[in-house]
Design a protein around this motif. Structure first.
Motif, short mmCIF file in Angstrom:
data_model
loop_
_atom_site.label_atom_id
_atom_site.label_comp_id
_atom_site.label_asym_id
_atom_site.label_seq_id
_atom_site.Cartn_x
_atom_site.Cartn_y
_atom_site.Cartn_z
N LEU A 145 -31.49 -45.50 -33.58
CA LEU A 145 -30.83 -44.55 -32.04
C LEU A 145 -32.27 -43.94 -32.39
O LEU A 145 -33.29 -42.79 -33.29
CB LEU A 145 -29.93 -43.29 -32.47
CG LEU A 145 -29.11 -43.65 -32.90
CD1 LEU A 145 -27.93 -43.11 -33.06
CD2 LEU A 145 -28.35 -44.81 -31.82
N ASP A 146 -33.00 -43.66 -30.82
CA ASP A 146 -34.70 -42.87 -30.83
C ASP A 146 -34.25 -41.44 -29.71
O ASP A 146 -33.09 -41.66 -28.94
CB ASP A 146 -34.88 -43.85 -29.31
CG ASP A 146 -36.45 -43.29 -28.63
OD1 ASP A 146 -36.82 -43.41 -29.66
OD2 ASP A 146 -36.41 -42.90 -27.66
N TYR A 147 -34.57 -40.19 -30.39
CA TYR A 147 -33.97 -39.27 -30.05
C TYR A 147 -34.91 -38.37 -29.87
O TYR A 147 -36.28 -38.88 -30.11
CB TYR A 147 -33.13 -38.50 -31.14
CG TYR A 147 -33.66 -37.85 -32.52
CD1 TYR A 147 -34.42 -36.84 -32.51
CD2 TYR A 147 -33.97 -38.78 -33.35
CE1 TYR A 147 -34.58 -36.67 -33.95
CE2 TYR A 147 -34.36 -38.85 -34.58
CZ TYR A 147 -34.59 -37.84 -35.01
OH TYR A 147 -35.27 -37.41 -36.05
N GLU A 148 -35.18 -37.24 -29.29
CA GLU A 148 -36.01 -35.91 -29.87
C GLU A 148 -35.50 -34.48 -29.41
O GLU A 148 -34.17 -34.60 -28.72
CB GLU A 148 -37.27 -36.00 -28.16
CG GLU A 148 -38.04 -35.53 -27.33
CD GLU A 148 -38.50 -35.67 -26.79
OE1 GLU A 148 -40.06 -35.02 -26.08
OE2 GLU A 148 -38.29 -36.28 -25.72
N PHE A 149 -36.01 -33.65 -30.07
CA PHE A 149 -35.76 -32.44 -30.12
C PHE A 149 -36.81 -31.15 -29.18
O PHE A 149 -38.01 -31.77 -29.84
CB PHE A 149 -36.14 -31.45 -31.56
CG PHE A 149 -34.79 -31.85 -31.81
CD1 PHE A 149 -33.63 -31.27 -31.07
CD2 PHE A 149 -34.99 -33.20 -33.24
CE1 PHE A 149 -32.71 -31.48 -33.13
CE2 PHE A 149 -33.67 -32.92 -34.51
CZ PHE A 149 -32.32 -32.29 -33.94
N LEU A 150 -36.22 -31.09 -28.41
CA LEU A 150 -36.88 -29.69 -27.77
C LEU A 150 -36.94 -27.77 -28.14
O LEU A 150 -35.40 -28.37 -28.71
CB LEU A 150 -36.62 -29.64 -26.20
CG LEU A 150 -36.33 -31.16 -25.14
CD1 LEU A 150 -36.21 -31.38 -23.74
CD2 LEU A 150 -38.15 -31.45 -25.67
N GLY A 151 -37.59 -27.39 -27.93
CA GLY A 151 -37.11 -25.83 -28.77
C GLY A 151 -37.69 -26.08 -30.39
O GLY A 151 -37.64 -26.84 -31.52
N ASP A 152 -37.41 -24.48 -30.99
CA ASP A 152 -37.59 -23.73 -31.95
C ASP A 152 -36.19 -24.80 -32.69
O ASP A 152 -35.12 -24.39 -32.11
CB ASP A 152 -37.35 -22.47 -32.10
CG ASP A 152 -37.56 -21.78 -33.39
OD1 ASP A 152 -37.72 -22.50 -34.11
OD2 ASP A 152 -37.95 -21.10 -33.35
N GLU A 153 -37.66 -25.12 -33.78
CA GLU A 153 -36.01 -25.76 -35.21
C GLU A 153 -35.26 -24.61 -36.02
O GLU A 153 -33.84 -25.49 -35.94
CB GLU A 153 -36.66 -26.28 -35.79
CG GLU A 153 -37.78 -25.83 -36.80
CD GLU A 153 -38.04 -26.30 -38.23
OE1 GLU A 153 -38.02 -26.99 -38.78
OE2 GLU A 153 -39.29 -25.96 -38.19
N ASN A 154 -34.94 -23.47 -35.31
CA ASN A 154 -34.44 -22.58 -35.98
C ASN A 154 -33.48 -22.14 -34.13
O ASN A 154 -32.58 -21.75 -34.78
CB ASN A 154 -34.83 -21.44 -36.64
CG ASN A 154 -36.50 -22.20 -37.49
OD1 ASN A 154 -35.35 -22.16 -38.74
ND2 ASN A 154 -37.32 -21.15 -37.40
N ALA A 155 -33.35 -22.66 -33.85
CA ALA A 155 -32.36 -22.06 -32.44
C ALA A 155 -30.91 -22.97 -32.69
O ALA A 155 -31.58 -24.12 -33.41
CB ALA A 155 -33.31 -22.76 -31.18
N PRO A 156 -30.08 -22.34 -31.85
CA PRO A 156 -29.32 -23.15 -32.38
C PRO A 156 -28.65 -24.64 -31.48
O PRO A 156 -29.59 -24.76 -30.52
CB PRO A 156 -27.60 -22.12 -31.34
CG PRO A 156 -28.35 -21.65 -31.34
CD PRO A 156 -29.92 -21.01 -31.68
N VAL A 210 -33.64 -24.66 -23.75
CA VAL A 210 -34.68 -24.30 -24.74
C VAL A 210 -35.53 -22.88 -24.38
O VAL A 210 -34.89 -21.85 -25.20
CB VAL A 210 -35.85 -25.42 -24.61
CG1 VAL A 210 -37.04 -24.36 -25.40
CG2 VAL A 210 -35.55 -26.37 -25.32
N GLU A 211 -35.30 -22.57 -22.66
CA GLU A 211 -36.06 -21.14 -22.54
C GLU A 211 -34.91 -20.08 -22.88
O GLU A 211 -34.76 -18.65 -22.84
CB GLU A 211 -36.70 -20.71 -21.28
CG GLU A 211 -37.47 -22.06 -20.81
CD GLU A 211 -37.81 -22.12 -19.38
OE1 GLU A 211 -37.00 -21.26 -18.94
OE2 GLU A 211 -38.61 -22.87 -18.64
N GLY A 212 -33.75 -20.34 -22.66
CA GLY A 212 -32.18 -19.68 -22.59
C GLY A 212 -31.99 -19.72 -24.29
O GLY A 212 -31.00 -19.20 -24.86
N GLY A 213 -32.83 -19.77 -25.49
CA GLY A 213 -32.31 -19.80 -26.83
C GLY A 213 -32.14 -20.79 -27.65
O GLY A 213 -31.39 -21.04 -29.05
#
Length: 288
Positions: free
Chosen positions: A11-22, A47-50
């Protein structure tokens, strides 16, 4: 971008944002990839929302692999989502999705209700004619091609062009299928979309809906939306133990309007391009 093996599929995937955010998993509809216009843009707003947002290509979409062993395409995708969340060791996840993404999110949550904190769903596919259309759209052209020219004809279909361009292995996987067995599988997958008076969403039972006790925001579909009927969204809302039904941030003709948009990833055009309009309502509901 990254790749991970889940249930024998890459599977191909991508994370956006801080790895410590929910974590929040955003799932689109159709067979559209994770970089389709509107998805990363909505993801960035979340992401901007946390949140830490996971964008992923479902099996048979984008750069991910595909297999034909599951009872239905929806089951394959929802089990892939559950497996992906487990493989990435995500806890207390939030799920959000539209169209097929809403169906996959519901089905995945029913398989792991203790690991889903909140959900948001919109454009829920349903109704006799809409579901019949999905059976043809996803399976009918496959059956027609395979019956006329075998798997060589299947790999030439426009419906596989994007996936093969992103993941050439898809072509090899398709060509490795026996044409008669492939037709039988597509008949079975098509049957899985059959309308039922027992449930608004194929693949979900009333007992499955009852498991989803987490807070869920259900966007009511437009009266004019024949792909995701208003009755379907209202029926889903009634079956969910803890659903809040809301009106979407667009007019009644939204689906008919965006269905005329060209699909152009580079120019950021497509039928999901207005999904970022959902961000304020999603954040108000999904944040703690």
């Amino acid at each position: 971008m990254a790749k991970i093996d889940v249930n024998g599929l890459t599977l191909d995937y991508e994370f956006l944002g801080d790895e410590n955010a929910p974590p929040l998993v955003l799932t689109p509809g159709g067979r559209y990839p994770r970089n389709t216009a509107g998805l990363p843009e909505l993801g960035e707003k979340l992401v901007e929302g946390g949140f830490r947002v996971l964008l992923w290509d479902r099996p048979g979409c984008g750069a991910s692999d595909i297999a034909f062993t599951a009872p239905s395409e929806s089951v394959m995708n929802c089990e892939a989502l559950v497996g992906l969340i487990q493989a990435l060791e995500l806890k207390n996840v939030t799920l959000a999705g539209g169209s097929a993404g809403s169906r996959i999110s519901l089905m995945a949550a029913a398989r792991m209700p203790d690991n889903v904190r909140k959900m948001a769903i919109w454009w829920i596919s349903g109704g006799p004619v809409s579901l019949a259309g999905l059976a043809w759209f996803y399976c009918g052209d496959q059956i027609s091609a395979a019956s006329k020219g075998g798997m060589e004809a299947v790999v030439q279909l426009p419906s596989w062009a994007d996936q093969i361009s992103r993941n050439p292995k898809i072509r090899d996987i398709l060509l490795a299928q026996d044409a008669d067995e492939y037709i039988a599988t597509m008949q079975k997958w098509g049957k899985a979309f059959a309308y039922s008076d027992d449930s608004p969403v194929p693949g979900m039972t009333e007992a499955d809906f009852a498991k989803l006790t987490m807070p869920i925001m259900t966007f009511r579909s437009g009266k004019s939306d024949m792909a995701h009927t208003r009755e379907t969204s209202e029926w889903v809302h009634r079956l969910l133990p803890n659903s809040t039904m809301v009106e979407p941030p667009w007019g009644d003709q939204e689906w008919n309007y965006v269905s005329t948009f060209p699909v152009d990833t580079e120019k950021r055009r497509g039928r999901f391009e207005r999904w970022p309009l959902l961000a304020p309502m999603l954040l108000d509901f999904l944040k703690d």
